[in-house]
Design an enzyme around this catalytic site. Structure first.
Site, mmCIF file in Angstrom:
data_model
loop_
_atom_site.group_PDB
_atom_site.id
_atom_site.type_symbol
_atom_site.label_atom_id
_atom_site.label_comp_id
_atom_site.label_asym_id
_atom_site.label_seq_id
_atom_site.Cartn_x
_atom_site.Cartn_y
_atom_site.Cartn_z
ATOM 1 N N HIS A 64 0.773 -13.656 -0.344
ATOM 2 C CA HIS A 64 -0.645 -14.010 -0.267
ATOM 3 C C HIS A 64 -1.379 -13.274 0.849
ATOM 4 O O HIS A 64 -2.600 -13.311 0.911
ATOM 5 C CB HIS A 64 -0.831 -15.527 -0.128
ATOM 6 C CG HIS A 64 -0.198 -16.127 1.082
ATOM 7 N ND1 HIS A 64 1.118 -16.517 1.116
ATOM 8 C CD2 HIS A 64 -0.698 -16.415 2.293
ATOM 9 C CE1 HIS A 64 1.394 -17.035 2.295
ATOM 10 N NE2 HIS A 64 0.310 -16.981 3.034
ATOM 11 N N ASP A 102 -1.842 3.580 8.710
ATOM 12 C CA ASP A 102 -2.510 3.257 7.459
ATOM 13 C C ASP A 102 -1.467 3.059 6.369
ATOM 14 O O ASP A 102 -0.398 3.665 6.380
ATOM 15 C CB ASP A 102 -3.462 4.373 7.048
ATOM 16 C CG ASP A 102 -4.679 4.454 7.950
ATOM 17 O OD1 ASP A 102 -4.929 3.465 8.674
ATOM 18 O OD2 ASP A 102 -5.360 5.484 7.947
ATOM 19 N N SER A 198 0.988 -16.558 8.804
ATOM 20 C CA SER A 198 1.635 -16.172 7.546
ATOM 21 C C SER A 198 2.114 -14.723 7.576
ATOM 22 O O SER A 198 1.452 -13.847 8.122
ATOM 23 C CB SER A 198 0.668 -16.346 6.378
ATOM 24 O OG SER A 198 0.494 -17.691 6.060
#
Length: 245
Positions: A64, A102, A198
Site C-alpha cells: 500500500h 530515483d 508502514s
C-alpha cells in the site's frame, strides 16, 4: 547499469487501510537502522513510507506504500517516476548531502552498502516466528496522536504475539488475519508502530522478520500492529529478485 527496484509485501485490505489508523511510533527512542530507507514524493520530497534495503538495487516495502486501492480492492502501482528513495540517514529532512536514488531511471550508481557505513542490507529471516521474542520496529511516524511526523528515526521494542491470540482480537472487528500476517506489540499497549511507519522493518536478532503493514489504532492493547511475515514470503522474495535481474 542497474535500476533501483521495489518488492512489496502484504496486499492492503480495505478494512485495515481505512479503519482508525494513526501515524505514530509510541514509546520509542531515537536510533540508527542501516537498512532503513524512506520513500519520498518527488514533487515535494514529502515522506511517503519506510522501506528496507535487501541489496544495492532492491528495496522491500509494503504494497500500500507504492500502490493505490480502487473500489474493487485492487491495488494499482504508483507511477515510479513520482517517488524516490533516501538512504543512510536518521533525519527526516532531505538535504543536498542526502543519498537519494530515483526509482524510474536506470542508475549507474548502486546504493553504497557497507558494514562500516550508515547504509547496509539486512538478512531475511527464514525461521518460524518465536512467540514472546523481543524485536525492534523503526520509522519516522509521529510520536503522539497530535504531533507531526518525527524529525528523527525512532525505534521501539515489541514482542511477537501468537497467531491465535492475535486472530481472536481482530475477530472482534470481523477482520481475518490471513497466512503471512502476524502481530507484534506491547503487553501494556504502550508501545506500537502504525501506518506512518508502514513499509519499515521489524528486526529480530539482526534479521528482517516483518514489514510494518497495518493495524487498528496505535498503542491499543486490544489490537496490536499487523506485520507481513518475511519467512512466509521468502521464496517469493528470492524468486522475484531473480526474475527481475
Amino acid at each position: 547499469m542497474t535500476a533501483l527496484r521495489f518488492l512489496t509485501l502484504f496486499l492492503c485490505f480495505s478494512t485495515f487501510c481505512h479503519w482508525g489508523l494513526s501515524l505514530r511510533i509510541i514509546g520509542g527512542h531515537p536510533g540508527e537502522v542501516p537498512s532503513q530507507v524512506s520513500l519520498r514524493w518527488k514533487a515535494n520530497s514529502m515522506f511517503l513510507c519506510g522501506g528496507v534495503t535487501l541489496t544495492p538495487v532492491y528495496i522491500l516495502t509494503a504494497t500500500h506504500c507504492v500502490g493505490e486501492l480502487n473500489d474493487q480492492n485492487v491495488t494499482s502501482p504508483i507511477d515510479p517516476d513520482a517517488i524516490f528513495v533516501v538512504a543512510g540517514q536518521t533525519e527526516m529532512e532531505v538535504t543536498a548531502n542526502s543519498i537519494r536514488r530515483d526509482v524510474d531511471k536506470i542508475l549507474d550508481r548502486q546504493l553504497p552498502l557497507s558494514a562500516n557505513s550508515p547504509i547496509n542490507s539486512i538478512q531475511l529471516n527464514t525461521d518460524a516466528l518465536k512467540v514472546g521474542e523481543t524485536c525492534v520496529a523503526s520509522g519516522w511516524g509521529s510520536t503522539s496522536p497530535t504531533s507531526a511526523l518525527s524529525d528523527k528515526l525512532m525505534l521501539v521494542d515489541l514482542q511477537i504475539i501468537s497467531q491465535s491470540v492475535c486472530s481472536d482480537k481482530y475477530n472482534e472487528l470481523k477482520i481475518k488475519l490471513y497466512p503471512g500476517m502476524f502481530c507484534a506489540g506491547s503487553p501494556n499497549g504502550d508501545k506500537d508502530a502504525c501506518s506512518g511507519d508502514s513499509g519499515g522493518p521489524l528486526v529480530c536478532q539482526g534479521n528482517l522478520v516483518g514489514i510494518i503493514s497495518s493495524g487498528r489504532q496505535c498503542g491499543d492493547i486490544r489490537f496490536p500492529g499487523v506485520y507481513s511475515d518475511v519467512a512466509f514470503f521468502g521464496n517469493w522474495i528470492q524468486g522475484a529478485m531473480k526474475l527481475m535481474d
